[in-house]
Every structure is written in C-alpha cells, then in structure tokens.
Design a protein around this motif. Structure first.
Motif, PDB file in Angstrom:
ATOM      1  N   TYR A   4      13.845  22.617  28.777  1.00  0.00           N
ATOM      2  CA  TYR A   4      15.021  21.864  29.230  1.00  0.00           C
ATOM      3  C   TYR A   4      14.570  20.613  29.968  1.00  0.00           C
ATOM      4  N   TYR A   5      15.468  19.618  29.982  1.00  0.00           N
ATOM      5  CA  TYR A   5      15.231  18.382  30.725  1.00  0.00           C
ATOM      6  C   TYR A   5      16.519  18.037  31.456  1.00  0.00           C
ATOM      7  N   ILE A   6      16.447  17.914  32.781  1.00  0.00           N
ATOM      8  CA  ILE A   6      17.617  17.559  33.583  1.00  0.00           C
ATOM      9  C   ILE A   6      17.360  16.219  34.267  1.00  0.00           C
ATOM     10  N   TRP A   7      18.259  15.291  34.036  1.00  0.00           N
ATOM     11  CA  TRP A   7      18.192  13.949  34.631  1.00  0.00           C
ATOM     12  C   TRP A   7      19.312  13.846  35.651  1.00  0.00           C
ATOM     13  N   THR A   8      18.959  13.507  36.888  1.00  0.00           N
ATOM     14  CA  THR A   8      19.929  13.535  37.983  1.00  0.00           C
ATOM     15  C   THR A   8      20.003  12.193  38.680  1.00  0.00           C
ATOM     16  N   VAL A   9      21.221  11.733  38.926  1.00  0.00           N
ATOM     17  CA  VAL A   9      21.437  10.521  39.698  1.00  0.00           C
ATOM     18  C   VAL A   9      22.525  10.826  40.731  1.00  0.00           C
ATOM     19  N   GLY A  10      22.441  10.170  41.887  1.00  0.00           N
ATOM     20  CA  GLY A  10      23.502  10.365  42.875  1.00  0.00           C
ATOM     21  C   GLY A  10      23.042  11.052  44.137  1.00  0.00           C
ATOM     22  N   CYS A  11      23.980  11.735  44.767  1.00  0.00           N
ATOM     23  CA  CYS A  11      23.787  12.269  46.114  1.00  0.00           C
ATOM     24  C   CYS A  11      22.974  13.566  46.119  1.00  0.00           C
ATOM     25  N   GLN A  12      22.718  14.037  47.346  1.00  0.00           N
ATOM     26  CA  GLN A  12      21.962  15.285  47.501  1.00  0.00           C
ATOM     27  C   GLN A  12      22.713  16.472  46.914  1.00  0.00           C
ATOM     28  N   MET A  13      24.037  16.413  46.901  1.00  0.00           N
ATOM     29  CA  MET A  13      24.799  17.506  46.304  1.00  0.00           C
ATOM     30  C   MET A  13      24.508  17.606  44.811  1.00  0.00           C
ATOM     31  N   ASN A  14      24.374  16.473  44.138  1.00  0.00           N
ATOM     32  CA  ASN A  14      23.995  16.486  42.730  1.00  0.00           C
ATOM     33  C   ASN A  14      22.605  17.091  42.547  1.00  0.00           C
ATOM     34  N   LYS A  15      21.676  16.731  43.433  1.00  0.00           N
ATOM     35  CA  LYS A  15      20.332  17.295  43.347  1.00  0.00           C
ATOM     36  C   LYS A  15      20.376  18.814  43.518  1.00  0.00           C
ATOM     37  N   ALA A  16      21.209  19.279  44.452  1.00  0.00           N
ATOM     38  CA  ALA A  16      21.331  20.725  44.658  1.00  0.00           C
ATOM     39  C   ALA A  16      21.946  21.399  43.435  1.00  0.00           C
ATOM     40  N   ASP A  17      22.949  20.741  42.827  1.00  0.00           N
ATOM     41  CA  ASP A  17      23.559  21.296  41.612  1.00  0.00           C
ATOM     42  C   ASP A  17      22.519  21.413  40.491  1.00  0.00           C
ATOM     43  N   SER A  18      21.687  20.393  40.361  1.00  0.00           N
ATOM     44  CA  SER A  18      20.656  20.424  39.321  1.00  0.00           C
ATOM     45  C   SER A  18      19.645  21.535  39.582  1.00  0.00           C
ATOM     46  N   GLU A  19      19.299  21.750  40.851  1.00  0.00           N
ATOM     47  CA  GLU A  19      18.366  22.826  41.190  1.00  0.00           C
ATOM     48  C   GLU A  19      18.927  24.180  40.761  1.00  0.00           C
ATOM     49  N   ARG A  20      20.217  24.373  40.962  1.00  0.00           N
ATOM     50  CA  ARG A  20      20.820  25.652  40.597  1.00  0.00           C
ATOM     51  C   ARG A  20      20.884  25.835  39.087  1.00  0.00           C
ATOM     52  N   LEU A  21      21.137  24.754  38.384  1.00  0.00           N
ATOM     53  CA  LEU A  21      21.126  24.842  36.928  1.00  0.00           C
ATOM     54  C   LEU A  21      19.707  25.103  36.424  1.00  0.00           C
ATOM     55  N   GLU A  22      18.708  24.461  37.033  1.00  0.00           N
ATOM     56  CA  GLU A  22      17.315  24.744  36.675  1.00  0.00           C
ATOM     57  C   GLU A  22      16.995  26.219  36.873  1.00  0.00           C
ATOM     58  N   SER A  23      17.479  26.761  37.972  1.00  0.00           N
ATOM     59  CA  SER A  23      17.236  28.170  38.267  1.00  0.00           C
ATOM     60  C   SER A  23      17.832  29.061  37.184  1.00  0.00           C
ATOM     61  N   ALA A  24      19.069  28.739  36.772  1.00  0.00           N
ATOM     62  CA  ALA A  24      19.729  29.535  35.734  1.00  0.00           C
ATOM     63  C   ALA A  24      18.989  29.428  34.406  1.00  0.00           C
TER      64      ALA A  24
END
Length: 427
Positions: A4-24
């Motif tokens: 998988y590849y996750i590209w994230t832009v924006g606030c820390q909340m977006n970064k946290a959301d991406s971390e949780r999706l990475e975990s899943a």
C-alpha cells in the motif's frame, strides 16, 4: 505480500487518520511501499482548508490517472476533508477513483479490499496497533462545533464527538508497550473535549489520566481554541509532570471587526489577557499560534493590529496562511474575498520577517543552556528531537550507529537559529 501507499497532506488529524489506516492495512497483510507504482492500494488523504492544499491533492490525483488506467486491479482511494457527505461531483471529476471516504470512515476501503481479495476484514479498524515512532498522535475528539466563517472543517468532519477517557488511556498504554514515549492528544478543538460525554470529564481530567500511564514520558495536546482554554486546563499543564509546557492557541486575526466577521468569539484584548493568565501560571510556557491574513475586507490598518499582536506577545512559532475562499463556508456565502492576492503575499512576508526576528531573539536565550531532548530519529544527517517546549533540537554527536532513537538525552545548546537549536550531549 501486497503493498500500500498512503499520501497525506494537511493537519495532524489527517496524519493520525493515515496512521490508523496503515495499521488496518498492516493487519490485513499489506506492507508499505515507497511509490504508488509499487503499490496495490493507493490512498490520498486530502485537505481542503486552503486552496493550495486542494490544488496539491488534485495534482496528485491527476498524476495517478495513467497508472490506474494501465492497471485496473490497483485500488485507488480518496479520503479526508475533500470528501463530503455527497460524492457525485467527485465521481464525475475523478471517475477512475474506486472509493471515496470521509474523514475517519475507513470501512468502505476495507470492505472493497476484502471483496476483491476475498479476505476477512473484521476487526481491522480500531486503535493504533503498530507504529515504530517514538512520538505519535491520539485523536481524542473528532469534528468541530465552532463554525468559524472561514472554515470548512465542521462540514466535512461533523460535530464534536469525544472518545471516552478509558478508551484513550487504553490506547496510550498499548502504544507505550510498542515503544512510544510521547503522545499528542489531538482535536480540531481539543479544549472542548468531554462536553458531550455522560461523565463530567474535561481535557484537564484526561491529561491527568494519561499522565498516570506508566512508561509514558511526555504528553502534548493541540489544537486549542481561546474560548475553551479553561483554568483547569491551564493548571493541569502547570502541575502535571509529563504534560509539556507548550500551548498552540490560534488567534487568527488581531482586529476586533475581522475577528467578529470570522465568528471567533473573542476580542484582541480578551486574547491578550488569556495569554497573560497562561504565562502567569506556567512561567516557562512556549506559545505557538495560527493566523490568517487577507480575510474578507481586512484593511491595512486592521492587518497592523495582527502585526502588533505578534510583536507584543512574541510567540515561539507563528503559522501564517493567506485566506482562500472555501466553497460551502459561511464566508463564501456571506462575505467578499476582496483582498488582492499580491497584498496577501506582502502581508505573509511581513509576518515572516517579523516572526523570524522574534524567534531568533527567543532562541538565542537558550545558548549555553541544557535540557532533556526526546530523540525521534535522524534528519539532515543528525539525530533530532524536541524539548518540552517543542523546540526542534539537532544533536551534533552520535553518528547513525549510535542508535539514539527513543532515548531521552540531555543536550547542551551551542548554536541557535530561529527555527531550531543545535547542541551536544552533556556529559
């Protein structure tokens, strides 16, 4: 193994959301890839708070179209604040995207992957279960009830919903077991935490509960709102030993009329008095803030009020951005974006010059001093970390084989700059 590849832009909340999706995705057997070309699942986590952020998302999405057309088996997903409750327009604009997900709504992607790969996806989404990072985020409240006229967030992330104290503490304990030393409690308006819970809990109570987590060394929180920065929160920062003496408190504009048009709910004087209270109770506190320049109707004289506020308070960090009209916001419907773009750029430059001087003066005071730094990793060929006041510190000694990551080291500062400090490990 699928990637998988996750590209994230924006606030820390977006970064946290991406971390949780990475975990899943990790629990489903996927491994991270460094390029979308190498990935079977590609996710763009979007931000639309500023036009520049949305433009970046559109550019990235457009660049992926040929990749998707060459390989229809790749799963391409768009998540985050660009995705509202209705996706008809997005589907017309990006017909090659497989799934659209609103913030924190990962299940559509998980279900699609499960169907395509015929794998069990039950229980994949939950607390963060695997992160190698020393410092990470814990979202504690989602959404926002403020409805500032310039902001699209309440329409995309919804109304405020707090997680329980027990759930947050359990997640912090699990993260500590996996090597995390520092957590940042996140919310669009973190200070309003707990008002919707059946128990009588606020952010101060939560800070105390997380402060008691064994093995955790530091606790931070952001982003605050001046209207909800209570005495209890201030006293908790002053009294709890693991809670760091750093507060991010956006003021957004220095002029009272502009603040009224923004629906911020406070005046210049009220903000100044709140800062005085914070500094009187937490003498060694560092402060950062957010400011918008060129909001609808802002005159040169009104902008001077913003510069005066920055000059007088002397923040450690100032995050400034030019106002950009956001479709669907109150400002877009009721006000006129009439400040020329060139003038906005000039005002941003004025803040940048002023803040660089202030930050240089503040940081120069640390020359020759020493403090504990939690080492987070390597950057620019040096180990780096932050002190309790959120100062970025680079460490001169200790090569790549020193393995300082995750360690608390006492650093003596021998060089200062406006945006970072540099030093050596004290004997």
């Amino acid at each position: 193994m699928d990637g998988y590849y996750i590209w994230t832009v924006g606030c820390q909340m977006n970064k946290a959301d991406s971390e949780r999706l990475e975990s899943a995705l990790g629990q489903m057997g996927f491994e991270p890839r460094t390029s979308p070309k190498e990935a079977d699942v590609i996710v763009l986590n979007s931000c639309v708070v500023r036009q520049s952020a949305e433009d970046r998302v559109v550019g990235m999405m457009t660049s992926l179209k040929p990749l998707k057309q060459r390989n229809q088996d790749k799963v391409l997903a768009l998540m985050g604040c660009m995705v509202g409750p209705k996706t008809d327009e997005l589907q017309k604009r990006f017909p090659y995207v497989d799934v659209f997900m609103q913030p924190q709504q990962y299940q559509p992607l998980i279900d699609l992957i499960g169907e395509r790969m015929d794998i069990d996806t039950e229980g994949c989404i939950g607390p963060l279960v695997a992160r190698p990072d020393v410092a990470t985020y814990i979202p504690i409240i989602h959404g926002c009830d403020k409805f500032c006229t310039f902001c699209i967030i309440p329409y995309r992330r919804g109304r405020e919903v707090s997680r329980s104290v027990a759930e947050i503490v359990q997640e912090a304990e699990m993260l500590v077991r996996r090597g995390v030393k520092e957590v940042t409690l996140l919310g669009q308006n973190v200070d309003s935490y707990g008002h919707d819970l059946p128990e009588d809990h606020d952010l101060g109570d939560l800070l105390a509960a997380v402060n008691d987590v064994s093995g955790l060394e530091r606790v931070r929180f952001l982003t605050s709102h001046p209207n909800d920065m209570s005495d209890h929160i201030i006293d908790s920062v002053a009294e709890l030993d693991k809670v760091c003496e750093h507060i991010n408190l956006p003021f957004q504009a220095g002029d009272d009329k502009v603040l009224e048009d923004m629906r911020r709910g406070y005046t210049n004087d009220e903000y100044r008095r709140l800062i005085d209270k914070i500094r009187s109770r937490i003498p060694n506190v560092s402060l950062s803030t957010d400011v918008i320049v060129g909001f609808c109707g802002e005159t040169d004289a009104q902008f001077e009020e913003t510069l005066s506020l920055i000059e007088d308070i002397k923040f450690d960090k100032v995050h400034a951005a030019a106002y950009s009209n956001r479709p669907g916001t109150i400002a877009e419907r009721m006000l006129v974006d009439d400040v020329p773009q060139d003038e906005k750029k000039l005002r941003l430059k004025a803040i940048e010059i002023l803040q660089e001087r202030i930050a240089t003066e503040i940081n120069s005071q640390f020359l020759g001093s020493s403090f504990d730094v939690l080492v987070e990793g390597r950057k620019r060929g040096k180990w780096f970390g932050r002190n309790r006041n959120d100062k970025l510190v680079f460490i001169n000694d200790g090569g790549p084989d020193a393995n300082l990551a995750g360690k608390m080291v006492n650093v003596s500062v021998d060089k200062t700059a406006p945006w970072s400090l540099q030093g050596t490990i004290a004997s």
